[in-house]
Design a protein around this motif. Structure first.
Motif, PDB file in Angstrom:
ATOM      1  N   GLY A  66       0.816  -1.216   0.000  1.00 50.64           N
ATOM      2  CA  GLY A  66       0.000   0.000   0.000  1.00 50.64           C
ATOM      3  C   GLY A  66       0.844   1.258   0.000  1.00 50.64           C
ATOM      4  O   GLY A  66       0.650   2.150  -0.822  1.00 50.64           O
ATOM      5  N   ALA A  67       1.810   1.346   0.892  1.00 48.16           N
ATOM      6  CA  ALA A  67       2.632   2.540   1.008  1.00 48.16           C
ATOM      7  C   ALA A  67       3.713   2.584  -0.078  1.00 48.16           C
ATOM      8  O   ALA A  67       4.022   3.634  -0.610  1.00 48.16           O
ATOM      9  CB  ALA A  67       3.287   2.594   2.382  1.00 48.16           C
ATOM     10  N   LEU A  68       4.285   1.453  -0.385  1.00 49.36           N
ATOM     11  CA  LEU A  68       5.313   1.294  -1.404  1.00 49.36           C
ATOM     12  C   LEU A  68       6.439   2.322  -1.270  1.00 49.36           C
ATOM     13  O   LEU A  68       6.701   3.108  -2.162  1.00 49.36           O
ATOM     14  CB  LEU A  68       4.697   1.329  -2.803  1.00 49.36           C
ATOM     15  N   SER A  69       7.099   2.284  -0.134  1.00 43.68           N
ATOM     16  CA  SER A  69       8.254   3.161   0.093  1.00 43.68           C
ATOM     17  C   SER A  69       9.364   2.800  -0.889  1.00 43.68           C
ATOM     18  O   SER A  69       9.316   1.758  -1.550  1.00 43.68           O
ATOM     19  CB  SER A  69       8.765   2.972   1.522  1.00 43.68           C
ATOM     20  N   TRP A  70      10.377   3.655  -0.953  1.00 41.68           N
ATOM     21  CA  TRP A  70      11.477   3.373  -1.866  1.00 41.68           C
ATOM     22  C   TRP A  70      12.136   2.035  -1.529  1.00 41.68           C
ATOM     23  O   TRP A  70      12.445   1.241  -2.406  1.00 41.68           O
ATOM     24  CB  TRP A  70      12.513   4.491  -1.853  1.00 41.68           C
ATOM     25  N   LYS A  71      12.366   1.775  -0.260  1.00 46.08           N
ATOM     26  CA  LYS A  71      13.026   0.532   0.149  1.00 46.08           C
ATOM     27  C   LYS A  71      12.213  -0.688  -0.298  1.00 46.08           C
ATOM     28  O   LYS A  71      12.771  -1.670  -0.778  1.00 46.08           O
ATOM     29  CB  LYS A  71      13.217   0.528   1.666  1.00 46.08           C
ATOM     30  N   GLU A  74       2.008   9.189  -4.615  1.00 49.69           N
ATOM     31  CA  GLU A  74       1.047   8.290  -5.243  1.00 49.69           C
ATOM     32  C   GLU A  74       1.309   8.025  -6.725  1.00 49.69           C
ATOM     33  O   GLU A  74       1.206   6.880  -7.151  1.00 49.69           O
ATOM     34  CB  GLU A  74      -0.375   8.816  -5.024  1.00 49.69           C
ATOM     35  N   PRO A  75       1.656   9.033  -7.548  1.00 50.72           N
ATOM     36  CA  PRO A  75       1.898   8.711  -8.969  1.00 50.72           C
ATOM     37  C   PRO A  75       3.007   7.671  -9.160  1.00 50.72           C
ATOM     38  O   PRO A  75       2.865   6.738  -9.944  1.00 50.72           O
ATOM     39  CB  PRO A  75       2.286  10.051  -9.588  1.00 50.72           C
ATOM     40  N   GLY A  76       4.096   7.806  -8.410  1.00 58.37           N
ATOM     41  CA  GLY A  76       5.181   6.833  -8.496  1.00 58.37           C
ATOM     42  C   GLY A  76       4.765   5.474  -7.973  1.00 58.37           C
ATOM     43  O   GLY A  76       5.115   4.436  -8.545  1.00 58.37           O
ATOM     44  N   ALA A  77       4.007   5.460  -6.881  1.00 56.95           N
ATOM     45  CA  ALA A  77       3.556   4.199  -6.296  1.00 56.95           C
ATOM     46  C   ALA A  77       2.611   3.466  -7.251  1.00 56.95           C
ATOM     47  O   ALA A  77       2.702   2.244  -7.400  1.00 56.95           O
ATOM     48  CB  ALA A  77       2.871   4.450  -4.951  1.00 56.95           C
ATOM     49  N   VAL A  78       1.724   4.202  -7.899  1.00 58.89           N
ATOM     50  CA  VAL A  78       0.786   3.589  -8.847  1.00 58.89           C
ATOM     51  C   VAL A  78       1.550   2.969 -10.016  1.00 58.89           C
ATOM     52  O   VAL A  78       1.287   1.834 -10.414  1.00 58.89           O
ATOM     53  CB  VAL A  78      -0.253   4.626  -9.346  1.00 58.89           C
ATOM     54  N   ALA A  79       2.523   3.701 -10.558  1.00 57.13           N
ATOM     55  CA  ALA A  79       3.319   3.179 -11.670  1.00 57.13           C
ATOM     56  C   ALA A  79       4.107   1.947 -11.232  1.00 57.13           C
ATOM     57  O   ALA A  79       4.186   0.957 -11.969  1.00 57.13           O
ATOM     58  CB  ALA A  79       4.262   4.262 -12.195  1.00 57.13           C
ATOM     59  N   CYS A  80       4.663   1.984 -10.034  1.00 55.48           N
ATOM     60  CA  CYS A  80       5.425   0.835  -9.530  1.00 55.48           C
ATOM     61  C   CYS A  80       4.525  -0.371  -9.316  1.00 55.48           C
ATOM     62  O   CYS A  80       4.918  -1.500  -9.632  1.00 55.48           O
ATOM     63  CB  CYS A  80       6.148   1.195  -8.235  1.00 55.48           C
ATOM     64  N   ARG A  81       3.327  -0.160  -8.779  1.00 57.27           N
ATOM     65  CA  ARG A  81       2.402  -1.281  -8.592  1.00 57.27           C
ATOM     66  C   ARG A  81       2.060  -1.925  -9.937  1.00 57.27           C
ATOM     67  O   ARG A  81       1.991  -3.151 -10.052  1.00 57.27           O
ATOM     68  CB  ARG A  81       1.133  -0.822  -7.887  1.00 57.27           C
ATOM     69  N   ALA A  82       1.852  -1.088 -10.965  1.00 56.10           N
ATOM     70  CA  ALA A  82       1.532  -1.622 -12.291  1.00 56.10           C
ATOM     71  C   ALA A  82       2.710  -2.421 -12.851  1.00 56.10           C
ATOM     72  O   ALA A  82       2.524  -3.516 -13.404  1.00 56.10           O
ATOM     73  CB  ALA A  82       1.156  -0.486 -13.242  1.00 56.10           C
ATOM     74  N   ALA A  83       3.928  -1.907 -12.697  1.00 56.29           N
ATOM     75  CA  ALA A  83       5.111  -2.627 -13.182  1.00 56.29           C
ATOM     76  C   ALA A  83       5.319  -3.915 -12.382  1.00 56.29           C
ATOM     77  O   ALA A  83       5.609  -4.972 -12.948  1.00 56.29           O
ATOM     78  CB  ALA A  83       6.344  -1.733 -13.095  1.00 56.29           C
ATOM     79  N   PHE A 115       5.775   3.943 -17.459  1.00 55.16           N
ATOM     80  CA  PHE A 115       6.952   3.285 -16.930  1.00 55.16           C
ATOM     81  C   PHE A 115       8.241   4.012 -17.267  1.00 55.16           C
ATOM     82  O   PHE A 115       9.222   3.403 -17.668  1.00 55.16           O
ATOM     83  CB  PHE A 115       7.011   1.843 -17.419  1.00 55.16           C
ATOM     84  N   SER A 116       8.260   5.310 -17.079  1.00 53.98           N
ATOM     85  CA  SER A 116       9.515   6.052 -17.243  1.00 53.98           C
ATOM     86  C   SER A 116      10.316   5.920 -15.950  1.00 53.98           C
ATOM     87  O   SER A 116       9.729   5.793 -14.863  1.00 53.98           O
ATOM     88  CB  SER A 116       9.238   7.526 -17.532  1.00 53.98           C
ATOM     89  N   LEU A 128       8.713   6.067 -12.115  1.00 52.42           N
ATOM     90  CA  LEU A 128       8.852   4.927 -11.211  1.00 52.42           C
ATOM     91  C   LEU A 128       9.629   5.298  -9.946  1.00 52.42           C
ATOM     92  O   LEU A 128       9.392   4.738  -8.884  1.00 52.42           O
ATOM     93  CB  LEU A 128       9.544   3.760 -11.926  1.00 52.42           C
ATOM     94  N   ALA A 129      10.558   6.236 -10.065  1.00 52.56           N
ATOM     95  CA  ALA A 129      11.361   6.653  -8.908  1.00 52.56           C
ATOM     96  C   ALA A 129      10.691   7.751  -8.098  1.00 52.56           C
ATOM     97  O   ALA A 129      11.146   8.071  -6.998  1.00 52.56           O
ATOM     98  CB  ALA A 129      12.732   7.124  -9.373  1.00 52.56           C
ATOM     99  N   ALA A 130       9.611   8.324  -8.617  1.00 54.15           N
ATOM    100  CA  ALA A 130       8.947   9.455  -7.959  1.00 54.15           C
ATOM    101  C   ALA A 130       8.319   9.051  -6.635  1.00 54.15           C
ATOM    102  O   ALA A 130       7.755   7.965  -6.501  1.00 54.15           O
ATOM    103  CB  ALA A 130       7.881  10.045  -8.876  1.00 54.15           C
ATOM    104  N   GLU A 131       8.432   9.939  -5.679  1.00 57.94           N
ATOM    105  CA  GLU A 131       7.777   9.748  -4.387  1.00 57.94           C
ATOM    106  C   GLU A 131       6.291   9.998  -4.563  1.00 57.94           C
ATOM    107  O   GLU A 131       5.849  10.626  -5.516  1.00 57.94           O
ATOM    108  CB  GLU A 131       8.347  10.727  -3.358  1.00 57.94           C
TER     109      GLU A 131
END
Length: 161
Positions: free
Chosen positions: A25-30, A128-137, A118-119, A123-126
């Motif tokens: 849910g949170a999808l922190s960088w780590k 919600e937008p980054g988290a959403v892209a990361c979840r999709a990837a 998926f740029s 993907l590296a962005a902090e």
């Protein structure tokens, strides 16, 4: 995408067995880094994305070594760096994240996925937008890994590099 389904598929990946719903849910960088690294290594064991898995592992290890060579104040450590290049010790967290996510995007391209979501920057962005892209990837990679575990072979994904 259903985050419960994503969590179940990610938890099937070696190294991610202890992943919890709050992590996804949170999808922190780590968490992002750990998930992508584990899933790329899982795919590499199946014969795809081997070069990308090596690059991601190399970046992660170089960054960890660079962090170890710095004192708590961020200054130089008394321990000399071992096998580190100047570029890896000087890499900022932002540069590391961008380089790591570039490897993730390269892995997506190896599967024929070309999507503006998926740029490396997104993907590296902090947030919600980054988290959403990361979840999709992650969802895409988890699906590919699951297909390969059951012998389906997946939908492509040559070995780039």
């Amino acid at each position: 995408m259903d985050s419960t389904n994503l969590l179940q598929r990610l938890a099937a990946v070696p190294g991610l067995r202890n992943l919890r719903a709050e992590h996804v849910g949170a999808l922190s960088w780590k968490v992002r880094q750990s998930c992508f690294l584990a899933i790329l290594e899982d795919l590499a064991r199946g014969g795809v994305c081997e070069a990308e898995a090596r690059k991601a592992r190399g970046l992660t290890e170089a960054r960890a070594a660079a962090n170890r060579t710095q004192g708590r104040t961020g200054g130089p450590s008394l321990r000399p760096p071992s096998r580190l290049t100047l570029s890896s010790t000087a890499m900022s967290p932002e540069a590391f994240r961008a380089a790591f996510m570039k490897v993730v995007v390269d892995a997506l391209f190896a599967f024929g996925v070309e999507d503006d979501r998926f740029s490396p920057a997104l993907l590296a962005a902090e947030g919600e937008p980054g988290a959403v892209a990361c979840r999709a990837a992650l969802d895409f990679f988890a699906n590919e890994a699951a297909l390969r575990r059951v012998g389906g072979g997946g939908g492509g994904g040559g070995n780039s590099g």
